[in-house]
Design an enzyme around this catalytic site. Structure first.
Site, PDB file in Angstrom:
ATOM      1  N   GLN A 250       0.820  -1.216   0.000  1.00 60.92           N
ATOM      2  CA  GLN A 250       0.000   0.000   0.000  1.00 60.92           C
ATOM      3  C   GLN A 250       0.849   1.259   0.000  1.00 60.92           C
ATOM      4  OE1 GLN A 250      -2.919  -1.536  -1.121  1.00 60.92           O
ATOM      5  NE2 GLN A 250      -3.660   0.361  -0.236  1.00 60.92           N
ATOM      6  N   HIS A 253       1.508   3.293  -3.205  1.00 58.94           N
ATOM      7  CA  HIS A 253       0.504   4.147  -3.839  1.00 58.94           C
ATOM      8  C   HIS A 253       1.007   5.571  -4.028  1.00 58.94           C
ATOM      9  CE1 HIS A 253      -3.467   2.377  -4.641  1.00 58.94           C
ATOM     10  NE2 HIS A 253      -3.148   1.473  -3.745  1.00 58.94           N
ATOM     11  N   GLU A 318      -8.320   3.227   6.620  1.00 60.98           N
ATOM     12  CA  GLU A 318      -9.044   2.795   5.431  1.00 60.98           C
ATOM     13  C   GLU A 318      -9.019   1.268   5.286  1.00 60.98           C
ATOM     14  OE1 GLU A 318      -8.773   3.626   0.611  1.00 60.98           O
ATOM     15  OE2 GLU A 318      -7.030   3.985   1.890  1.00 60.98           O
ATOM     16  N   HIS A 319      -7.828   0.684   5.225  1.00 59.06           N
ATOM     17  CA  HIS A 319      -7.665  -0.760   5.094  1.00 59.06           C
ATOM     18  C   HIS A 319      -7.064  -1.313   6.381  1.00 59.06           C
ATOM     19  CE1 HIS A 319      -6.963   0.878   0.932  1.00 59.06           C
ATOM     20  NE2 HIS A 319      -7.882  -0.035   0.653  1.00 59.06           N
ATOM     21  N   ASP A 352      -8.628  -4.255  -3.490  1.00 56.28           N
ATOM     22  CA  ASP A 352      -8.369  -3.161  -4.424  1.00 56.28           C
ATOM     23  C   ASP A 352      -8.718  -3.525  -5.860  1.00 56.28           C
ATOM     24  OD1 ASP A 352      -7.556  -1.239  -2.679  1.00 56.28           O
ATOM     25  OD2 ASP A 352      -5.423  -1.357  -3.157  1.00 56.28           O
ATOM     26  N   HIS A 411     -47.862  27.448  10.430  1.00 53.64           N
ATOM     27  CA  HIS A 411     -47.886  25.997  10.582  1.00 53.64           C
ATOM     28  C   HIS A 411     -49.174  25.566  11.307  1.00 53.64           C
ATOM     29  CE1 HIS A 411     -43.694  26.368   9.513  1.00 53.64           C
ATOM     30  NE2 HIS A 411     -43.503  25.060   9.584  1.00 53.64           N
TER      31      HIS A 411
END
Length: 428
Positions: A250, A253, A318-319, A352, A411
């Site tokens: 990862q 990335h 995230e992961h 992914d 109302h």
């Protein structure tokens, strides 16, 4: 007790807003809003050196590109899209309309209506994110979105054939070779040749993410996404080779992608550091992964799995890979994460690319309050109500008094009118 064997940059360092990115995005959005296609063409030429006669690919161009892609690649794309479509379809089946009588004569309900149009961004650059086409377009179509358009940037002045093929196979209604802020602005605001959409989805670099943030409100978005994150939770049953591989997998990335190990074993922690150095010597993407690991990598040693769980929930990554004796402990107890990968047999790369779950997930702590992209993100849950005359008289009396309490005379008049009218009907 938490012990840091290695610590990266602090959250304050990592999440500090980049004023340059903000200003650039703001300027581009204003330009596209003011000048439309003319601005888009100039910006595409400036940032991507790309200024074709038409940014939208014709049906004939798409067919030609798809034919140029090797059958083996198309088969791999087809496999991935089948898995993603199957899981998204099963998710859609869990979402039901509702109608219920809550009081005699009072019927309330909700419906799930797909967004009418969606713009999907598929990143390019060093890593042409073919899988992002599956994750956004396929899922939108399963949700029932009638118009799905897709943008992807050129790669060094050429059309990314595999990405376009994936977009077409996923069911995109319009495909544009257009990238960056100008693509996001064009899809959200619209130009002379691009009809605007109701929602933007998909990952991207810092500029694309900031564009989504600034355009939010004019259009809906899936979520705010920053650099990808990975957390590995491991105990004595894990091995350093696998932990290091999955962290670096990862980290490659981008140079700001956090990769963190939380472990109950100091031995594993030290072995992982050694193994990461070893793997970086031969990893083809070591230039990126190594920088990311150096600046944003961290290794934490904790006393037990309960402490590991507490620290993991604080990070809200995230992961999250779980390489422990009992992965289900984290499945049953962990609250803050984008996606869990349970046991050594699976990994983030599966999610992914092809296993079927969606890879567009919350980052920067957003997992505390949202999940990732799924069919439900493309659906608007809207409510409705109906009453019998008798039920309207009953509810109207309560509403009248509550409106008076709040000094809402108009109302109150709505309620009083119905109480009077339907009371008179009952006396006839």
């Amino acid at each position: 007790m938490v012990k840091f064997i290695k610590q990266g940059m602090t959250p304050a360092d990592f999440y500090q807003e980049d004023q340059t990115v903000y200003d650039t995005v703001r300027s581009v959005i204003r330009d596209v809003s003011a000048r439309g296609d003319e601005a888009v063409r100039e910006l595409s030429g400036k940032f991507d050196h790309w200024s074709p006669e038409h940014f939208r690919l014709s049906v004939e161009q798409i067919s030609e590109i798809v034919r140029s892609v090797p059958d083996s690649v198309k088969e791999d794309i087809r496999f991935a899209q089948t898995q993603i479509r199957n899981f998204a379809s099963k998710q859609r089946e869990t979402i039901h309309d509702l109608e219920v009588e809550t009081l005699p004569g009072v019927v309330l309900g909700h419906k799930h209506i797909p967004v009418s149009s969606v713009g999907c961004y598929v990143p390019g650059g060093r890593y042409p994110m073919v899988a992002s086409a599956h994750m956004s377009i396929v899922t939108a179509k399963v949700a029932g979105v009638s118009r799905v358009i897709a943008c992807t940037p050129p790669i060094e002045g050429t059309v990314p054939a595999a990405t376009v093929c994936a977009m077409a196979m996923a069911g995109a209604d319009e495909i544009y070779i257009l990238g960056g802020i100008q693509a996001m602005a064009a899809m959200a605001i619209g130009t002379e040749t691009i009809k605007p959409v109701d929602m933007l989805v998909g990952p991207g670099n810092a500029y694309v993410a900031e564009a989504k943030r600034q355009l939010y409100g004019k259009v809906g978005i899936d979520l705010f996404a920053g650099p990808t994150e990975v957390l590995v939770i491991a105990d004595h049953t894990a091995d350093a080779e696998m932990v290091a591989t999955d962290l670096l997998g990862q980290a490659e990335h981008g140079p700001t992608s956090p990769a963190v190990l939380i472990t109950t074993s100091e031995t594993l922690a030290q072995e992982t550091l050694v193994e990461i150095d070893r793997q970086l010597e031969s990893l083809p993407t070591a230039d990126i992964a190594g920088k990311s690991w150096r600046d944003y990598g961290a290794v934490m040693v904790v006393d037990n799995v309960q402490e590991a769980l507490a620290e993991a929930d604080k990070l809200a990554y995230e992961h999250v890979e779980v390489l422990t004796e009992d992965p289900d402990y984290f499945l049953h107890n962990m609250k803050n994460y984008g996606a869990l990968f349970l046991g050594p047999e699976t990994n983030v790369a599966y999610g992914d690319k092809a296993i079927g779950t969606n890879h567009t997930l919350p980052t920067k702590g957003a997992a505390r309050y949202t999940g990732g992209l799924w069919v439900g993100k493309y659906l608007k849950t809207v409510t409705y109500q109906r009453c019998t005359e008798e039920a309207s008289r009953l509810v109207g009396q309560y509403v009248s008094r509550l409106c008076e309490l709040e000094h809402f005379a108009g109302h109150k008049a709505q309620a009083d009118l119905r109480v009077r009218r339907y009371l008179s009907h009952s006396l006839i």
